[in-house]
Design a protein around this motif. Structure first.
Motif, mmCIF file in Angstrom:
data_model
loop_
_atom_site.group_PDB
_atom_site.id
_atom_site.type_symbol
_atom_site.label_atom_id
_atom_site.label_comp_id
_atom_site.label_asym_id
_atom_site.label_seq_id
_atom_site.Cartn_x
_atom_site.Cartn_y
_atom_site.Cartn_z
ATOM 1 N N SER A 181 0.865 -1.175 0.000
ATOM 2 C CA SER A 181 0.000 0.000 0.000
ATOM 3 C C SER A 181 0.904 1.228 0.000
ATOM 4 C CB SER A 181 -0.908 0.003 1.232
ATOM 5 O OG SER A 181 -1.698 1.175 1.260
ATOM 6 N N MET A 182 0.693 2.131 -0.995
ATOM 7 C CA MET A 182 1.572 3.270 -1.130
ATOM 8 C C MET A 182 0.796 4.521 -1.522
ATOM 9 S SD MET A 182 4.905 1.686 -3.120
ATOM 10 C CE MET A 182 5.945 3.043 -2.534
ATOM 11 N N ASP A 183 1.293 5.655 -1.065
ATOM 12 C CA ASP A 183 0.833 6.958 -1.549
ATOM 13 C C ASP A 183 1.877 7.466 -2.540
ATOM 14 O OD1 ASP A 183 -1.379 6.886 0.063
ATOM 15 O OD2 ASP A 183 -0.503 8.128 1.650
ATOM 16 N N ILE A 184 1.429 7.815 -3.725
ATOM 17 C CA ILE A 184 2.333 8.294 -4.771
ATOM 18 C C ILE A 184 2.025 9.765 -5.051
ATOM 19 C CG2 ILE A 184 3.200 7.954 -7.106
ATOM 20 C CD1 ILE A 184 3.728 5.579 -5.283
ATOM 21 N N TYR A 185 2.916 10.649 -4.597
ATOM 22 C CA TYR A 185 2.788 12.072 -4.905
ATOM 23 C C TYR A 185 3.451 12.314 -6.259
ATOM 24 C CZ TYR A 185 1.378 12.698 -0.035
ATOM 25 O OH TYR A 185 0.719 12.616 1.175
ATOM 26 N N TYR A 186 2.664 12.777 -7.200
ATOM 27 C CA TYR A 186 3.143 12.859 -8.575
ATOM 28 C C TYR A 186 3.114 14.284 -9.114
ATOM 29 C CZ TYR A 186 -1.804 13.177 -9.825
ATOM 30 O OH TYR A 186 -3.123 13.583 -9.935
ATOM 31 N N ASP A 187 3.901 14.481 -10.149
ATOM 32 C CA ASP A 187 3.915 15.750 -10.867
ATOM 33 C C ASP A 187 2.721 15.748 -11.825
ATOM 34 O OD1 ASP A 187 4.331 17.895 -12.561
ATOM 35 O OD2 ASP A 187 6.494 17.555 -12.768
ATOM 36 N N MET B 117 2.066 17.415 -14.263
ATOM 37 C CA MET B 117 2.429 17.645 -15.664
ATOM 38 C C MET B 117 2.892 16.355 -16.338
ATOM 39 S SD MET B 117 4.385 21.349 -15.592
ATOM 40 C CE MET B 117 5.571 20.864 -14.325
ATOM 41 N N VAL B 118 3.095 15.297 -15.536
ATOM 42 C CA VAL B 118 3.582 14.023 -16.073
ATOM 43 C C VAL B 118 2.540 12.923 -15.947
ATOM 44 C CG1 VAL B 118 5.368 12.249 -15.876
ATOM 45 C CG2 VAL B 118 5.950 14.658 -15.502
ATOM 46 N N PHE B 119 1.838 12.891 -14.807
ATOM 47 C CA PHE B 119 0.867 11.827 -14.549
ATOM 48 C C PHE B 119 -0.553 12.377 -14.481
ATOM 49 C CE2 PHE B 119 4.669 9.698 -12.988
ATOM 50 C CZ PHE B 119 4.477 8.384 -13.412
ATOM 51 N N ALA B 120 -1.500 11.529 -14.865
ATOM 52 C CA ALA B 120 -2.919 11.836 -14.687
ATOM 53 C C ALA B 120 -3.336 11.387 -13.294
ATOM 54 C CB ALA B 120 -3.739 11.114 -15.748
ATOM 55 N N PRO B 121 -4.472 11.857 -12.783
ATOM 56 C CA PRO B 121 -4.943 11.434 -11.458
ATOM 57 C C PRO B 121 -5.128 9.921 -11.349
ATOM 58 C CG PRO B 121 -6.128 13.392 -12.152
ATOM 59 C CD PRO B 121 -5.314 12.943 -13.329
ATOM 60 N N SER B 122 -5.321 9.250 -12.484
ATOM 61 C CA SER B 122 -5.490 7.794 -12.485
ATOM 62 C C SER B 122 -4.179 7.061 -12.248
ATOM 63 C CB SER B 122 -6.072 7.344 -13.823
ATOM 64 O OG SER B 122 -5.173 7.664 -14.893
ATOM 65 N N GLY B 123 -3.037 7.780 -12.366
ATOM 66 C CA GLY B 123 -1.736 7.145 -12.207
ATOM 67 C C GLY B 123 -1.080 6.789 -13.518
ATOM 68 N N ILE C 154 7.236 11.962 -4.556
ATOM 69 C CA ILE C 154 7.399 11.296 -3.260
ATOM 70 C C ILE C 154 6.647 9.959 -3.286
ATOM 71 C CG2 ILE C 154 7.076 11.425 -0.760
ATOM 72 C CD1 ILE C 154 6.937 14.449 -1.012
ATOM 73 N N PRO C 155 7.340 8.843 -3.258
ATOM 74 C CA PRO C 155 6.667 7.557 -3.088
ATOM 75 C C PRO C 155 6.701 7.176 -1.601
ATOM 76 C CG PRO C 155 8.896 7.227 -3.922
ATOM 77 C CD PRO C 155 8.744 8.691 -3.638
ATOM 78 N N ALA D 282 -1.721 14.465 -6.370
ATOM 79 C CA ALA D 282 -0.980 15.510 -7.092
ATOM 80 C C ALA D 282 -0.106 16.281 -6.116
ATOM 81 C CB ALA D 282 -1.946 16.445 -7.806
ATOM 82 N N TYR D 283 1.145 16.452 -6.480
ATOM 83 C CA TYR D 283 2.083 17.156 -5.603
ATOM 84 C C TYR D 283 1.977 18.651 -5.839
ATOM 85 C CZ TYR D 283 6.470 18.672 -3.484
ATOM 86 O OH TYR D 283 7.404 19.299 -2.704
#
Length: 291
Positions: free
Chosen positions: A175-181, A183-189, A233-234, A284-285
Motif C-alpha cells: 500500500s503506497m501513496d504516490i505524490y506525482y507531478d 504535468m507528467v501523470f494523470a490522477p489515475s496514475g 514522493i513515493p 498531485a504534488y
C-alpha cells in the motif's frame, strides 16, 4: 595449465636474442628473431628444444598432480553452499549420473529444468530452494521435484539433512501513496504522454528482478520509484507478505506478516497475485512556495 613446447621455446629464444652480451658474441643484432639467425638443426635450437620439452613435461606433471589433489579433496572435504546451488542448476531431467560420480556424461541446456536455485542452511538442515521458468518464475512439477529430490539424495554429503523447497511465489501486498507531478501523470496514475501505468509496472518489475532468494527491502523499492520521472514522493504505507502454503491453508483471514525494513521469501521469490494487493493512492504534488 602447461604451456606448449613451442611457447616455452619461444620465451627462451626471445630472452636469448634480447641479451646484449649474447648478441655481441654471436654477432647478430639485439632483439632479432631467433629463426632468422639460427637454423632448426643448429646446436642452439636443439638445446633450447630439449630444455623446453623438459619444462613442458614438468608442467604437465604438475597439472596431473593438481587434478588428482582436487579430486581427492572433493571426496574428503564437505561441500559448501555454493556447490549445492551449482549442482541444482546443473540438474538434467531424464538423465542418469555417471556411475559413482555427481556429474553427467554431457550437459544439455534444453534438459536443464532448474533455472533458479539457492542453498540455505538453517538449524542444522540444508534447504535447496528451486524454481523454473524464464523471468516469470514458477515451481517445478511434481515429477520434476521427485527427480530433483532423488538427484540430491544421490550426490549430497553423507550426514547432511537436506530438503528441497519447491513452492509458488510468496504473496506480497503493498500500500503506497504516490505524490506525482501533474504535468507528467494523470490522477489515475497513468502517464499523460504514453498512457503507461509506470508506477505499477515498476513495482512489479522490482519484485520480479530481485535475485533469487534475494532480500527485499522497503527502502530499495522506494528508491526504485523515486527514480521514475514524474514521481515526486513515493510513500510506503504498508508492506505485507505470506508464504503460499500459509495463504492457501488459511480458511479465514490470511495470515499476512508486516515487513519491517526487509524480508526473505520462503519460496525464494515474491509475486503480487491480485491487483487488489497493490493499493496505490495517487496524489498531485503541490509545491509549497516561499519568497
Amino acid at each position: 595449465m602447461a604451456r606448449t613446447i613451442a611457447q616455452i621455446k619461444t620465451e627462451i629464444t626471445t630472452a636469448f636474442t634480447a641479451d646484449e652480451t649474447v648478441a655481441a658474441r654471436y654477432g647478430f643484432t639485439k632483439g632479432v628473431a631467433f629463426e632468422d639467425t639460427f637454423s632448426k638443426v643448429s646446436l642452439e635450437s636443439i638445446l633450447f628444444f630439449v630444455v623446453a620439452a623438459a619444462m613442458w613435461t614438468l608442467e604437465s606433471l604438475f597439472d596431473i598432480h593438481k587434478k588428482e589433489v582436487a579430486e581427492l579433496l572433493d571426496t574428503k572435504k564437505p561441500h559448501r553452499l555454493k556447490w549445492y546451488r551449482d549442482k541444482a542448476l546443473a540438474f538434467q531431467l531424464g538423465r542418469s549420473l555417471e556411475p559413482d560420480t555427481d556429474t553427467y556424461a554431457e550437459l544439455v541446456d534444453s534438459e536443464r529444468v532448474v533455472r533458479y536455485a539457492s542453498a540455505v542452511e538453517y538449524q542444522g538442515r540444508l534447504y535447496i530452494k528451486l524454481a523454473k521458468g524464464s523471468g516469470d518464475k514458477q515451481p517445478l512439477s511434481g515429477a520434476e521435484q521427485t527427480a530433483v529430490t532423488a538427484y540430491f539424495s544421490e550426490i549430497k554429503d553423507a550426514g547432511v539433512v537436506l530438503e528441497v523447497v519447491n513452492e509458488p511465489a510468496d504473496h506480497m501486498r503493498l500500500s503506497m501513496d504516490i505524490y506525482y507531478d501533474p504535468m507528467v501523470f494523470a490522477p489515475s496514475g497513468l502517464r499523460l504522454d504514453t498512457g503507461e501505468d509506470a508506477v505499477r509496472n515498476a513495482i512489479k518489475s522490482y519484485l520480479q528482478n530481485l535475485p533469487f532468494n534475494g532480500e527485499y527491502r522497503n527502502s530499495a523499492l522506494v528508491d526504485r520509484l523515486q527514480a521514475l520521472d514524474g514521481v515526486v514522493i513515493p510513500e510506503l504505507r504498508e508492506a505485507l507478505t505470506v508464504s503460499d502454503a500459509d495463504y492457501q491453508a488459511a480458511t479465514g483471514a490470511k495470515p499476512w506478516t508486516g515487513i519491517q525494513a526487509k524480508s526473505l521469501p520462503v519460496s525464494g521469490y515474491y509475486k503480487i497475485y491480485e491487483e487488489s494487493n497493490l493499493v496505490l493512492a495517487f496524489k498531485a504534488y503541490q509545491t509549497i512556495e516561499s519568497v
